[in-house]
Design a protein around this motif. Structure first.
Motif, PDB file in Angstrom:
ATOM      1  N   THR A  88      50.875  59.785  40.996  1.00 41.16           N
ATOM      2  CA  THR A  88      50.460  58.838  42.035  1.00 41.16           C
ATOM      3  C   THR A  88      50.872  57.456  41.529  1.00 41.16           C
ATOM      4  O   THR A  88      51.108  57.297  40.330  1.00 41.16           O
ATOM      5  CB  THR A  88      48.931  58.814  42.222  1.00 41.16           C
ATOM      6  N   PRO A  89      50.906  56.449  42.402  1.00 50.60           N
ATOM      7  CA  PRO A  89      51.039  55.091  41.852  1.00 50.60           C
ATOM      8  C   PRO A  89      49.751  54.833  41.062  1.00 50.60           C
ATOM      9  O   PRO A  89      48.728  55.472  41.319  1.00 50.60           O
ATOM     10  CB  PRO A  89      51.056  54.195  43.095  1.00 50.60           C
ATOM     11  N   ILE A  90      49.799  53.921  40.113  1.00 52.51           N
ATOM     12  CA  ILE A  90      48.536  53.585  39.452  1.00 52.51           C
ATOM     13  C   ILE A  90      47.921  52.442  40.248  1.00 52.51           C
ATOM     14  O   ILE A  90      48.610  51.539  40.715  1.00 52.51           O
ATOM     15  CB  ILE A  90      48.727  53.266  37.962  1.00 52.51           C
ATOM     16  N   TYR A  91      46.605  52.517  40.424  1.00 46.00           N
ATOM     17  CA  TYR A  91      45.919  51.650  41.379  1.00 46.00           C
ATOM     18  C   TYR A  91      45.452  50.350  40.739  1.00 46.00           C
ATOM     19  O   TYR A  91      44.937  50.360  39.614  1.00 46.00           O
ATOM     20  CB  TYR A  91      44.738  52.425  41.990  1.00 46.00           C
ATOM     21  N   TYR A  92      45.639  49.254  41.470  1.00 43.59           N
ATOM     22  CA  TYR A  92      45.196  47.950  40.963  1.00 43.59           C
ATOM     23  C   TYR A  92      43.683  47.925  40.822  1.00 43.59           C
ATOM     24  O   TYR A  92      42.960  48.286  41.769  1.00 43.59           O
ATOM     25  CB  TYR A  92      45.593  46.836  41.939  1.00 43.59           C
ATOM     26  N   THR A  93      43.227  47.448  39.689  1.00 45.63           N
ATOM     27  CA  THR A  93      41.779  47.341  39.484  1.00 45.63           C
ATOM     28  C   THR A  93      41.294  45.955  39.910  1.00 45.63           C
ATOM     29  O   THR A  93      40.698  45.219  39.133  1.00 45.63           O
ATOM     30  CB  THR A  93      41.423  47.552  37.998  1.00 45.63           C
ATOM     31  N   ASN A  94      41.625  45.585  41.154  1.00 50.68           N
ATOM     32  CA  ASN A  94      41.123  44.294  41.646  1.00 50.68           C
ATOM     33  C   ASN A  94      40.027  44.502  42.676  1.00 50.68           C
ATOM     34  O   ASN A  94      39.448  43.564  43.173  1.00 50.68           O
ATOM     35  CB  ASN A  94      42.257  43.465  42.250  1.00 50.68           C
ATOM     36  N   LYS A 101      43.031  37.189  38.748  1.00 48.86           N
ATOM     37  CA  LYS A 101      42.404  36.329  39.751  1.00 48.86           C
ATOM     38  C   LYS A 101      41.076  36.945  40.238  1.00 48.86           C
ATOM     39  O   LYS A 101      40.064  36.248  40.355  1.00 48.86           O
ATOM     40  CB  LYS A 101      43.386  36.195  40.928  1.00 48.86           C
ATOM     41  N   ALA A 102      41.096  38.257  40.468  1.00 47.43           N
ATOM     42  CA  ALA A 102      39.872  38.939  40.933  1.00 47.43           C
ATOM     43  C   ALA A 102      38.778  38.852  39.871  1.00 47.43           C
ATOM     44  O   ALA A 102      37.594  38.648  40.193  1.00 47.43           O
ATOM     45  CB  ALA A 102      40.172  40.395  41.264  1.00 47.43           C
ATOM     46  N   ALA A 103      39.170  38.972  38.595  1.00 49.79           N
ATOM     47  CA  ALA A 103      38.184  38.887  37.509  1.00 49.79           C
ATOM     48  C   ALA A 103      37.593  37.467  37.451  1.00 49.79           C
ATOM     49  O   ALA A 103      36.383  37.299  37.297  1.00 49.79           O
ATOM     50  CB  ALA A 103      38.842  39.251  36.186  1.00 49.79           C
ATOM     51  N   LYS A 104      38.482  36.482  37.618  1.00 53.11           N
ATOM     52  CA  LYS A 104      38.015  35.080  37.596  1.00 53.11           C
ATOM     53  C   LYS A 104      37.031  34.840  38.724  1.00 53.11           C
ATOM     54  O   LYS A 104      35.983  34.220  38.536  1.00 53.11           O
ATOM     55  CB  LYS A 104      39.219  34.143  37.776  1.00 53.11           C
ATOM     56  N   GLU A 105      37.391  35.340  39.911  1.00 52.86           N
ATOM     57  CA  GLU A 105      36.512  35.139  41.070  1.00 52.86           C
ATOM     58  C   GLU A 105      35.140  35.786  40.844  1.00 52.86           C
ATOM     59  O   GLU A 105      34.129  35.306  41.332  1.00 52.86           O
ATOM     60  CB  GLU A 105      37.162  35.704  42.340  1.00 52.86           C
ATOM     61  N   ALA A 106      35.155  36.913  40.107  1.00 54.00           N
ATOM     62  CA  ALA A 106      33.887  37.605  39.831  1.00 54.00           C
ATOM     63  C   ALA A 106      33.197  36.993  38.605  1.00 54.00           C
ATOM     64  O   ALA A 106      32.097  37.422  38.227  1.00 54.00           O
ATOM     65  CB  ALA A 106      34.138  39.082  39.601  1.00 54.00           C
ATOM     66  N   ASN A 107      33.908  36.044  37.996  1.00 55.71           N
ATOM     67  CA  ASN A 107      33.378  35.366  36.815  1.00 55.71           C
ATOM     68  C   ASN A 107      33.090  36.342  35.662  1.00 55.71           C
ATOM     69  O   ASN A 107      32.071  36.260  34.994  1.00 55.71           O
ATOM     70  CB  ASN A 107      32.104  34.599  37.214  1.00 55.71           C
ATOM     71  N   ILE A 108      33.994  37.291  35.486  1.00 51.48           N
ATOM     72  CA  ILE A 108      33.850  38.297  34.426  1.00 51.48           C
ATOM     73  C   ILE A 108      35.123  38.305  33.591  1.00 51.48           C
ATOM     74  O   ILE A 108      36.225  38.130  34.128  1.00 51.48           O
ATOM     75  CB  ILE A 108      33.621  39.716  35.038  1.00 51.48           C
ATOM     76  N   ASP A 109      34.976  38.502  32.317  1.00 51.48           N
ATOM     77  CA  ASP A 109      36.116  38.599  31.417  1.00 51.48           C
ATOM     78  C   ASP A 109      37.043  39.723  31.911  1.00 51.48           C
ATOM     79  O   ASP A 109      36.551  40.816  32.270  1.00 51.48           O
ATOM     80  CB  ASP A 109      35.567  38.903  30.019  1.00 51.48           C
TER      81      ASP A 109
END
Ligand code: MSP
Length: 505
Positions: free
Chosen positions: A7-13, A56-64
């Motif tokens: 499968t394609p590998i899925y973005y963890t965003n 960017k998604a991690a930053k928005e969630a304020n998580i490392d």
């Protein structure tokens, strides 16, 4: 024969939705089908965890970012199980083995003089993690957007480039001489015309953010997320150890991808591979996209379909069945609740389920739960057995060409013919007039139920196994090799429980 499917590998965003589930189930169906053909199957899936979009998604969630991807990757891994998929490896691009492998691929490309350092200036879409030419963009209120509406930003930075332009002619002649490498056919033409329109060298590193695999010997750069991501297919089978048994056995792979990421798989990936002295993919199959009740699925519309929710509502096999029967594999499809009930009721409840239910119940009630072999066939019997063999051949042809919907349709047609055969032969009347004939008819029907369940097994594994368990047959006893032989032993039938209750519309 070996069969490596990915499968394609899925973005963890974000959390998984129906699109991700669709590709994974497709691979599971093809993988199970190949196992029934006794091929040696290796099925890989995983998560794509680097790049600007995830950062960017991690930053928005304020998580490392590492903590963030650890959290999100689990959702994709759990989903695999929930979809009833049997995988051989789940890869994460933040794993050590992958970083080592991606850097080795990079070094190999350097060694082969396929990479040089220069400056990049141009448009970049974080949402697509892709570079765009201005003529591929549309301008709305002074800002540029991709065809799909993703915003783009102007990027200007030092970058490593891959000599993609050197591969233009080679790729064209490769695909012209190997027309089975991209499917469906229309996608091959699309890829060929894209390549023929001219390939520019590809920027494959970034300096303006940090969340990626460091470029060997130049820590200022991280790898472009697509070279990192594509390399996962090699990592899983032990790259860079290309002499290892697993690598020698399984490479090259069949990649199942959505149409949106065909270019990465059918243009960049074979070029990277050939440039690194590796074989290009065995096949790339591009499937279509699902809309939700006629609307494009998007984050901003908030209309993503949660696979857990619909499986909970309709049942796993019902959803697996619907997704692959409703829409030709390769085409776009529309997901609608009314379409699910219509399809499931017509094919699974009224056709397959009804046949199983009425015949098994009849045998339990009237034949002391037993069926014995017979060979006193009349013309009607021979006709339905001929259908069985014809539909089986069709099924194999279709499934071998990833035409899953057509493969399923062949089985459903066979089941409809069998239901008519039951009505015409009327075992309940034969019970009063000709017991031996009744036994023959039931024996034929049981054979068709068993063989149809085998053919449906890749698509609805749980239900097919359940039906077989009513007949006290283990799926492992069956294969396509001795398909034409009828069962030569007495069978004891268990009272069936309903498998496909009708869905209220
Ligand atoms: N990370 C990249 C793939 C790298 S592979 C080396 C990526 N990830 S993704 O999570 O955005 O998408 C994964 C797959 O889901 C793609 O094949 C994509 O086509 C598919 N789908 C996403 N939305 C979809 C629908 N609405 N319908 C069907 N499939 C869709 O791209």
């Amino acid at each position: 024969m070996k069969f490596f499917i990915t499968t394609p590998i899925y973005y963890t965003n974000d959390i998984p939705h129906i699109g991700h589930a669709y590709t994974t189930i497709a691979c599971d169906i093809l993988s199970r089908f190949n196992k029934l053909l006794k091929n040696d199957v290796y099925f890989l899936t995983g998560t794509d965890e680097h790049g600007q979009k995830v950062e960017k998604a991690a930053k928005e969630a304020n998580i490392d970012p590492k903590k963030f991807v650890d959290m999100l990757s689990v959702n994709f891994e759990k989903l695999v199980n929930h979809l009833g998929c049997e995988i051989d490896d789940f890869i994460r691009t933040t794993e050590k083995r992958h970083i080592k492998s991606a850097q080795a691929l990079w070094n190999k490309l350097i060694e082969n003089n396929q990479i040089y350092l220069s400056n990049y200036e141009g448009w970049y879409s974080v949402r697509d993690e892709a570079f765009f030419q201005e003529n591929e963009l549309k301008k709305i209120n002074g800002s540029f957007f991709t065809e799909n509406g993703s915003p783009v930003e102007w990027v200007k930075e030092e970058s490593y480039f891959f000599r993609l332009s050197n591969w233009e002619k080679k790729l064209v002649s490769y695909y012209e001489n190997n027309t089975d490498k991209i499917a469906p056919k229309t996608r091959l033409n699309e890829v060929l015309s894209f390549i023929k329109s001219g390939l520019k060298d590809l920027s494959i590193s970034r300096t303006t953010f940090k969340w990626g695999i460091p470029v060997p010997n130049n820590n200022k750069h991280v790898m472009y997320v697509w070279i990192d991501a594509l390399c996962n297919y090699l990592t899983s089978i032990n790259y860079p150890d290309i002499k290892s048994p697993i690598f020698r056995k399984y490479w090259p792979a069949v990649h199942i991808v959505g149409k949106d990421i065909l270019r990465f798989h059918a243009v960049y990936w074979p070029a990277f591979l050939m440039a690194a002295d590796l074989e290009p993919p065995k096949k790339i199959f591009a499937h279509g996209w699902w809309t939700n009740e006629g609307q494009k699925i998007s984050k901003s519309l908030g209309n993503a379909i949660d696979p857990y929710e619909i499986i909970n509502e309709y049942g796993l096999d019902q959803i697996r069945y619907f997704l692959f029967r409703e829409v030709p594999f390769g085409n776009d499809g529309d997901f609608s609740k009314s379409a699910i009930s219509i399809r499931v009721n017509a094919d699974l409840s009224n056709n397959y389920g009804n046949l199983v239910q009425r015949i098994l119940t009849f045998i339990v009630k009237n034949c002391d739960s037993h069926v014995s072999p017979s060979n006193k066939f009349n013309n009607e019997d021979l006709k339905i057995l001929e259908h069985l063999n014809k539909k089986h051949k069709e099924y194999l042809d279709f499934m071998n060409n990833q035409q899953i919907d057509k493969g399923i349709k062949s089985v459903i047609e066979l089941l409809s013919l069998t239901n008519s055969y039951v009505d015409n032969q009327a075992p309940w009347t034969l019970k009063k007039t000709n017991i031996s004939r009744m036994h023959t008819v039931l024996y034929i029907i049981i054979n068709i139920i068993v063989k149809s369940s085998l053919m449906l097994f890749p698509i609805i594994p749980g239900s097919a196994e359940k039906v077989l368990s009513f007949i006290n047959i283990d799926i492992n006893e069956l294969d396509f090799d001795n398909f034409n032989e009828l069962i030569d032993k007495d069978l004891r039938i268990n009272p069936p429980s309903p498998i496909f209750p009708r869905i209220d519309q």
